[in-house]
Design a protein around this motif. Structure first.
Motif, PDB file in Angstrom:
ATOM      1  N   ARG A 232      25.593 -53.135 -39.867  1.00  0.00           N
ATOM      2  CA  ARG A 232      26.543 -52.878 -38.776  1.00  0.00           C
ATOM      3  C   ARG A 232      27.902 -52.535 -39.330  1.00  0.00           C
ATOM      4  N   LYS A 235      31.039 -53.513 -34.324  1.00  0.00           N
ATOM      5  CA  LYS A 235      30.000 -53.839 -33.336  1.00  0.00           C
ATOM      6  C   LYS A 235      28.841 -52.863 -33.367  1.00  0.00           C
ATOM      7  N   ARG A 236      28.982 -51.803 -34.166  1.00  0.00           N
ATOM      8  CA  ARG A 236      28.006 -50.718 -34.078  1.00  0.00           C
ATOM      9  C   ARG A 236      26.908 -50.863 -35.138  1.00  0.00           C
ATOM     10  N   SER A 282      23.088 -64.355 -29.567  1.00  0.00           N
ATOM     11  CA  SER A 282      23.191 -64.033 -28.144  1.00  0.00           C
ATOM     12  C   SER A 282      23.923 -65.171 -27.479  1.00  0.00           C
ATOM     13  N   ARG A 283      24.958 -64.831 -26.728  1.00  0.00           N
ATOM     14  CA  ARG A 283      25.709 -65.926 -26.097  1.00  0.00           C
ATOM     15  C   ARG A 283      24.867 -66.642 -25.043  1.00  0.00           C
ATOM     16  N   ARG A 434      24.459 -61.023 -18.469  1.00  0.00           N
ATOM     17  CA  ARG A 434      24.678 -61.161 -19.915  1.00  0.00           C
ATOM     18  C   ARG A 434      24.578 -62.600 -20.387  1.00  0.00           C
ATOM     19  N   THR A 439      19.274 -58.724 -23.850  1.00  0.00           N
ATOM     20  CA  THR A 439      19.521 -57.285 -23.760  1.00  0.00           C
ATOM     21  C   THR A 439      19.813 -56.894 -22.315  1.00  0.00           C
ATOM     22  N   ASP A 440      20.279 -55.651 -22.158  1.00  0.00           N
ATOM     23  CA  ASP A 440      20.501 -55.154 -20.802  1.00  0.00           C
ATOM     24  C   ASP A 440      19.187 -54.647 -20.216  1.00  0.00           C
ATOM     25  N   HIS A 446      23.029 -56.956 -25.905  1.00  0.00           N
ATOM     26  CA  HIS A 446      24.398 -57.172 -25.420  1.00  0.00           C
ATOM     27  C   HIS A 446      25.344 -57.341 -26.616  1.00  0.00           C
ATOM     28  N   ASP A 447      26.513 -56.788 -26.495  1.00  0.00           N
ATOM     29  CA  ASP A 447      27.597 -56.982 -27.468  1.00  0.00           C
ATOM     30  C   ASP A 447      27.344 -56.326 -28.823  1.00  0.00           C
ATOM     31  N   VAL A 448      26.291 -55.521 -28.945  1.00  0.00           N
ATOM     32  CA  VAL A 448      26.093 -54.717 -30.161  1.00  0.00           C
ATOM     33  C   VAL A 448      25.911 -53.287 -29.679  1.00  0.00           C
ATOM     34  N   ASP A 449      26.603 -52.349 -30.313  1.00  0.00           N
ATOM     35  CA  ASP A 449      26.465 -50.961 -29.897  1.00  0.00           C
ATOM     36  C   ASP A 449      25.275 -50.344 -30.639  1.00  0.00           C
TER      37      ASP A 449
END
Ligand SMILES: Cc1cc2nc3c(=O)[nH]c(=O)nc-3n(C[C@H](O)[C@H](O)[C@H](O)COP(=O)(O)OP(=O)(O)OC[C@H]3O[C@@H](n4cnc5c(N)ncnc54)[C@H](O)[C@@H]3O)c2cc1C
Ligand code: SF4
Length: 491
Positions: A232, A235-236, A282-283, A434, A439-440, A446-449
């Motif tokens: 990474r 965030k990407r 993951s939160r 979230r 994941t979405d 979530h929170d990772v591009d």
């Protein structure tokens, strides 16, 4: 490091497939999309994105076998195609043996080919309870597309074995409704070797359907390459790092892939471990959690009729003299099973970088399975069974339909059951909230591009049916959304 293209040469394999034999040094690859895992989710994603013009690299820890490699030597096939030779276990009381494929094509190479759409009520629950933008009508085109690609059709009458005919006889005698089996096969010969790699190529596993399609559209498939982590920048997600898996399992050359999008498709046991090894949290606390298994139990029924020989010894809890006595009847035995839509969940923990599943069978699910076993045993007696062996430690065998009914008089504690599974699901669940999902709605973490999950990990709940078609349909849906937004992912 050397450039990948110059470090490789083409062998007897199809163009685009590379194995440890062609990787002669530390290697760096560039592509649009790096896909980790080549099973139901990964292979589907690879074919869909390659067809749409993305430059795709698939990394698969298992080896590349072709139809001609699938021989009658069952134990060699299990060693080659199953992770840890099939001896993987979720810890609990009872421990639950589970099996995963490790080969190009993933678990689809060893699965039974049963192909079922996600039940409408499950999709409705995912919409109303888990906040997904999903419905049976929305999924219809994805199911249709998958079914065309993998040739889902009712079983040919001629390929239905005598064991299944006996089950039908029992159900007819009881007046029960039968639902015919749908499978991804073309001219299945009924050889019953699906679990060891289909020797005729009839089963349309990812190995003979989506993988060739991906290769045709220019994807590259690297077998024998295990991915250690996702790289990474901020965030990407920027690619993956892994290593060549030598034939003895030791670590070989490094393989690095730089990509614009990363897809984790390692299955529900290994995807959470890959994410955890990469420092992704993951939160929701749900990464690795929410593990469902469709606990599966089997009985062995002994008939008067002679049946084609099958591999049964592994299914018995008995050993030694008792097993010897039972195996004298091997050509009169039918193995029948049931699986339960579980109401409890377990967890995959990542310990020293490796996944370990924990799962405690619940009393409620054990009671459900007992009812199922009682009904199944009644059916088998109605079909002419003489004796039925049960999946409990030290259980007496059943000899009459009354014995089957009386099963319900004495609850069997979860710890006494012999349970197995091949349906691991849910450890990176998708969701609208979230705070409660990994994941979405598409599978983006979530929170990772630019990190997408595309495998059985995504299921918010168990699917009640065999999961392969759901995985492939969700992967097709996610690929469609990536394709629609291609400009975003190609920069
Ligand atoms: C014996 C058996 C029978 C089954 N029968 C049926 C059936 O009849 N119908 C049905 O619908 N389902 C069936 N299933 C289940 C179905 O096959 C699986 O649910 C499905 O294949 C899972 O898809 P997946 O993409 O999540 O993972 P998989 O198909 O398991 O693919 C994951 C791949 O990722 C690879 N991988 C993991 N970690 C890494 C890493 N770090 N680096 C590189 N590669 C990695 C693995 O080696 C594997 O090849 C069966 C399964 C088994 C084992
Ligand atoms: S030909 Fe045999 S191994 Fe292949 S799908 Fe049919 S039953 Fe399974």
């Amino acid at each position: 490091m050397v450039a990948a293209r110059s470090a490789l040469h083409e062998g007897a394999r199809p163009t685009g497939v590379f194995t440890r034999a062609e990787i002669h040094g530390d290697t760096v690859l560039d592509c649009d999309v790096a896909i980790v895992g080549s099973g139901a989710g990964g292979a589907t994603m690879a074919a869909e994105l390659a067809e749409a013009g993305f430059d795709v690299v698939v990394l698969e820890e298992g080896s590349y076998y072709q139809t001609r490699d699938f021989t009658a030597d069952s134990s060699a096939m299990v060693r080659q195609l199953y992770r840890e030779g099939g001896a993987t276990m979720a810890l609990g009381n009872p421990p639950i043996m589970f099996q995963e494929g490790r080969a190009v094509g993933g678990s689809t190479v060893i699965n039974g080919g049963m192909s079922w759409r996600t039940p409408a009520s499950i999709l409705d629950g995912w919409r109303t309870r888990d906040g997904l933008d999903i419905s049976p009508a929305q999924m219809e085109p994805y199911f249709e597309r998958v079914e065309r690609r993998i040739h889902v059709a009712p079983m040919d009458e001629s390929a239905i074995g005598i064991d299944n005919q006996l089950l039908k006889k029992g159900a007819d005698a009881k007046g029960w409704k039968i639902v015919g089996n749908l499978r991804n096969q073309v001219h299945c010969a009924g050889s019953n070797r699906c679990a060891f790699g289909c020797p005729t190529g009839a089963k349309q596993s990812a190995l003979v359907s989506y993988i060739p399609r991906a290769l045709h559209f220019g994807a590259r498939v690297y077998a024998d390459v295990a991915v250690d982590r996702i790289t990474r920048h901020g965030k990407r997600a920027t690619g993956v790092m892994g290593h060549v898996r030598r034939a003895d399992g030791s670590r070989g050359f490094h393989v690095a892939v730089r990509s614009k999008l990363v897809v984790a498709a390692c299955g529900a046991i290994h995807t959470p471990a890959l994410l955890a090894r990469s420092g992704i949290r993951s939160r929701s606390g749900e990464l690795g959690g929410n593990l469902s298994l469709h606990p599966n139990v089997k009985v062995v029924a002994i008939f008067d009729e002679r049946l084609p020989p099958s591999i049964l010894a592994m299914s018995f809890p008995h050993r030694g003299k008792k097993l010897g006595e039972l195996m004298q009847h091997y050509d009169r035995m039918v193995l029948a099973g049931l699986l339960c839509e579980d109401t409890t969940t377990g967890r995959v923990r990542t310990i020293n970088g490796r996944p370990q599943a924990f799962y405690q069978l619940s009393p409620r699910d054990a009671a459900n399975m007992l009812r199922g076993l009682s009904l199944l045993s009644e059916l088998l007696f109605a079909a002419g069974a003489r004796r039925i062996l049960l999946p409990f430690h030290h259980a007496p065998e059943l000899q009459t339909p009354d014995d089957a009914r009386r099963l319900l008089d004495h609850p069997v504690k979860p710890s006494q059951w012999e349970v197995v599974t091949v349906h691991m699901m849910g450890t990176a669940k998708m969701g609208g909230d979230r705070a409660a999902s990994v994941t979405d709605d598409t599978g983006f973490v979530h929170d990772v591009d630019r990190l997408l999950v595309a495998d059985a990990s995504l299921f918010p709940t168990p699917v009640r049916v065999n999961p392969m078609e759901t995985i492939m349909a969700l992967s097709t849906r996610a690929a469609g959304r990536v394709i629609e937004n291609r400009r975003r992912y190609l920069t």
